[in-house]
Every structure is written in structure tokens, then in C-alpha cells.
Write a protein that holds these residues in place. Structure first.
Motif, short mmCIF file in Angstrom:
data_model
loop_
_atom_site.label_atom_id
_atom_site.label_comp_id
_atom_site.label_asym_id
_atom_site.label_seq_id
_atom_site.Cartn_x
_atom_site.Cartn_y
_atom_site.Cartn_z
N GLY A 32 2.50 11.59 1.59
CA GLY A 32 1.55 12.17 1.06
C GLY A 32 0.54 11.42 0.49
O GLY A 32 0.58 10.66 0.30
N PRO A 33 -0.66 12.54 -0.45
CA PRO A 33 -1.40 11.17 -1.52
C PRO A 33 -0.75 11.07 -1.89
O PRO A 33 0.85 11.21 -2.68
CB PRO A 33 -2.30 13.04 -1.87
N GLY A 34 -1.22 9.13 -2.81
CA GLY A 34 -0.67 8.16 -3.73
C GLY A 34 -1.70 8.85 -4.75
O GLY A 34 -2.63 9.44 -4.87
N PRO A 35 -0.99 7.48 -5.68
CA PRO A 35 -1.28 7.69 -7.05
C PRO A 35 -2.91 6.45 -6.79
O PRO A 35 -3.37 5.99 -7.68
CB PRO A 35 -0.72 7.19 -7.57
N GLY A 36 -3.02 6.11 -5.60
CA GLY A 36 -4.02 5.00 -5.51
C GLY A 36 -3.35 3.59 -5.54
O GLY A 36 -2.86 3.50 -4.96
N GLY A 57 0.87 -0.97 -0.43
CA GLY A 57 -0.40 0.00 0.02
C GLY A 57 0.47 1.32 -0.03
O GLY A 57 1.62 1.41 0.54
N TRP A 58 0.35 2.03 -0.79
CA TRP A 58 0.92 3.48 -0.16
C TRP A 58 1.44 3.61 1.03
O TRP A 58 0.63 4.05 1.76
CB TRP A 58 -0.16 4.57 -1.44
N LEU A 69 11.76 2.26 -2.48
CA LEU A 69 12.26 3.18 -0.93
C LEU A 69 10.74 3.06 -0.62
O LEU A 69 10.04 2.50 0.42
CB LEU A 69 12.19 4.37 -2.15
N ILE A 70 9.47 3.34 -1.16
CA ILE A 70 8.06 2.89 -1.08
C ILE A 70 8.12 1.37 -0.03
O ILE A 70 7.72 1.61 0.87
CB ILE A 70 7.20 2.82 -2.15
N GLY A 71 8.52 0.38 -0.60
CA GLY A 71 8.37 -0.77 0.08
C GLY A 71 9.51 -0.63 2.10
O GLY A 71 8.85 -1.27 2.38
N SER A 72 10.33 0.36 1.74
CA SER A 72 10.40 0.25 3.18
C SER A 72 9.70 1.07 4.30
O SER A 72 10.26 0.69 5.33
CB SER A 72 12.15 1.60 2.46
N PHE A 73 8.78 1.77 3.72
CA PHE A 73 8.20 2.72 4.84
C PHE A 73 6.74 1.26 5.57
O PHE A 73 6.92 0.42 4.50
CB PHE A 73 7.25 3.37 4.68
N SER A 74 6.54 1.46 6.84
CA SER A 74 5.26 0.23 7.21
C SER A 74 5.11 1.37 9.01
O SER A 74 5.52 2.70 9.02
CB SER A 74 6.32 -0.56 7.99
#
Length: 301
Positions: free
Chosen positions: A59-63, A53-54, A284-289
Motif C-alpha cells: 500500500g502507500p508508503g512514507p516516500g 524502494g517501498w 521485512l520491507i527488504g524481502s519484497f520485490s
């Protein structure tokens, strides 16, 4: 057979782009290559897709879908300067990349001190070593895998690199050779890769980011300067490289303070990622949780 076809296509694209760059102004070259980038953007691009997931902390993502088509076009156009590493320092290209925060890097080069540059998969990160070399810093990225599997297209680009004595990339099976690169060489190490040793750095609103500690441990072992660095795409083949404040040496002793060093790196890099979320790549996106609440963490342990 498929491998031979891919190598043939890569050979053709490489030489056509270099031939066009020799005869066309840079702005016109971009327009000529725009249809190629548009067609390429219709095909899947791994680094622009993700399975998680974003992260709301960006901030706002692309869905539910990947980034819009035009951002994929920008991604492929931004890869073009990598075909011209020997020309980026020339008058036609040099002014297309601005640098901020180079003082620490220049001081380390003058002193012959080794440097580890910590970066994330953000923006046209593949250009980072090329623009640094064009500016006079022999930079080399650390890449997962083995050297003998280096893609054919990358080997073509390697033939055109400034500082030919410094390899185009250092693979993990060559890590013992890092000492032979010389004191003024900048080793580029990604922070957002999946690794055996990581640390989670807390972010606002209950989020956290996973940071691989290889860059920190390597800088401590080599007594190197550890610098956070980001490359931004400003559009229309304009770029900015931002070198952040170095990690305090107190965090990089014989027993490095990994948590505080990682927190420093994140404090330098995350604001730019938050300001330009459209330039965040899959790794990078996958490193956030989301961090577990204290009571949940206690139960899970």
C-alpha cells in the motif's frame, strides 16, 4: 572505553525503568518515559530505515524518508515491556496483551510436542518471546551470531526471565543445542532474514516475497508444529499476538514441500502486514520485490 560507556548507560536505563515501574501506574509510566522516547527517536534507528524502494504491495508508503518521528517514538516506547519480562504476567501488565489463535500452541504444550514459531520483523517483534513466556509458554528466539557476543543489556534482561532454565536466546552457533530445550519449548525463527536457502512466494500485482526456509526445514526435521505468528502494537502499550493456522503436516514430511509451506505462512502473515504497513521493519520491507516476467526470467537464466 565506548563499550564501557554503553554498558553503563544500559545498566542505568534498565534499573531506572524497573524502579519507575515499581512505583508508578502503567499509564503514568508511559507519560514519564515519553520524553526519553522522543529524544531517542531523534537518533537513527536501523530497523526503521531501509535502502530499497517501498514495496507497492503493502500500500502507500512514507516516500523517500523513514517513518515519521511519532512512529519512531512508538517504536521506542514499545520496547519498554522487554525491560520487565518477569512482570508481564502480573495483574498490572497481563491485560495489556490479547492473544488470538492459541489453541494449537496450547495443545502442543499439553502433548509435549516441539513448536517452531515463524515470525517476521514486524511490530514490536522483540516482545514476542516475552509475552509468550508471560502467558506460560517457554519461548526462545533464534538469533544470528554467536552467544558470547550477546549484548550486555540483553543479558541484564535475561536475569529476569520466566522459565530461567530456558535461555533468553539461541544463537546460530548453538543450533545443535535445540534438542536439549525440551518438547514444550517454542523456538521463534524469523522468515525475512537473508539466508542461504530461500524461496520466493508470489503476491498479487506481480510482487513476490523472499522467505527463508530455516523454520520450515527445522520443523520438518524435529517433527514440530509450525505456526505463523505476529505481534501488533495497538498503541498506548496495548498489544495483540495473532497465532495463525499451523502449516499442514503434509507439507512437513521427510522431504518437506518448502514452496507450499512457505506459501501457507505468507498467506497467514501478509494480510496483517498489508493492513498495518507502518509496523513493517527494514528486514521485512527488504524481502519484497517485483517478480521478473516469465520471458525476462528465461533470458536471465
Amino acid at each position: 572505553m565506548l563499550r564501557t560507556i554503553k554498558q553503563g548507560v544500559g545498566f542505568g536505563v534498565f534499573h531506572v525503568i524497573r524502579w519507575l515501574d515499581r512505583w508508578l501506574p502503567v499509564a503514568m509510566l508511559r507519560w514519564v518515559l515519553l520524553p526519553w522516547a522522543g529524544l531517542r527517536a531523534l537518533l537513527p534507528t536501523d530497523c526503521l530505515r531501509w535502502n530499497c524502494g517501498w514495496p507497492a504491495c503493502l500500500g502507500p508508503g512514507p516516500g523517500r524518508r523513514a517513518w515519521p518521528w511519532y512512529l519512531s517514538v512508538r517504536h521506542h516506547l514499545d520496547r519498554v515491556p522487554a525491560f520487565l519480562p518477569d512482570r508481564l504476567g502480573g495483574p498490572r501488565w497481563r491485560g495489556r496483551c490479547e492473544f488470538t489463535g492459541l489453541d494449537s500452541l496450547e495443545a502442543a504444550r499439553a502433548a509435549g510436542r516441539p513448536v517452531v514459531v515463524a515470525f517476521c520483523h514486524f511490530g514490536p517483534f522483540g516482545l514476542l518471546s516475552h509475552w509468550l513466556r508471560a502467558r506460560g509458554f517457554p519461548a526462545i528466539p533464534l538469533v544470528a551470531g554467536v552467544a558470547r557476543n550477546r549484548p550486555y543489556l540483553h543479558r541484564l534482561k535475561d536475569r529476569c526471565l520466566p522459565f530461567p532454565e530456558v535461555p533468553g536466546a539461541l544463537y546460530t552457533d548453538q543450533i545443535r543445542e535445540v534438542a536439549a530445550l525440551g518438547g514444550s519449548t517454542a523456538l521463534l525463527v524469523a522468515l525475512d532474514v537473508r539466508a542461504a536457502r530461500t524461496v520466493n512466494v508470489p503476491l498479487p500485482d506481480g510482487w513476490q516475497v523472499r522467505v527463508a526456509t530455516g523454520a520450515i526445514r527445522m520443523a520438518a526435521q524435529k517433527q514440530a508444529l509450525l505456526l505463523p505468528c505476529t505481534v501488533l502494537s495497538l498503541g498506548h502499550w496495548r498489544f495483540r499476538i495473532v497465532v495463525g493456522r499451523p502449516v499442514p503436516e503434509a507439507f512437513l514430511g521427510a522431504v518437506p514441500d518448502v514452496a507450499r509451506a512457505a506459501a501457507h505462512l505468507v498467506s497467514e502473515l501478509f494480510p496483517l502486514q498489508q493492513a498495518h504497513p507502518d509496523q513493517c521493519c527494514r528486514e521485512l520491507i527488504g524481502s519484497f520485490s517485483l517478480a521478473l516476467p516469465p520471458d525476462s526470467a528465461a533470458r536471465s537464466s
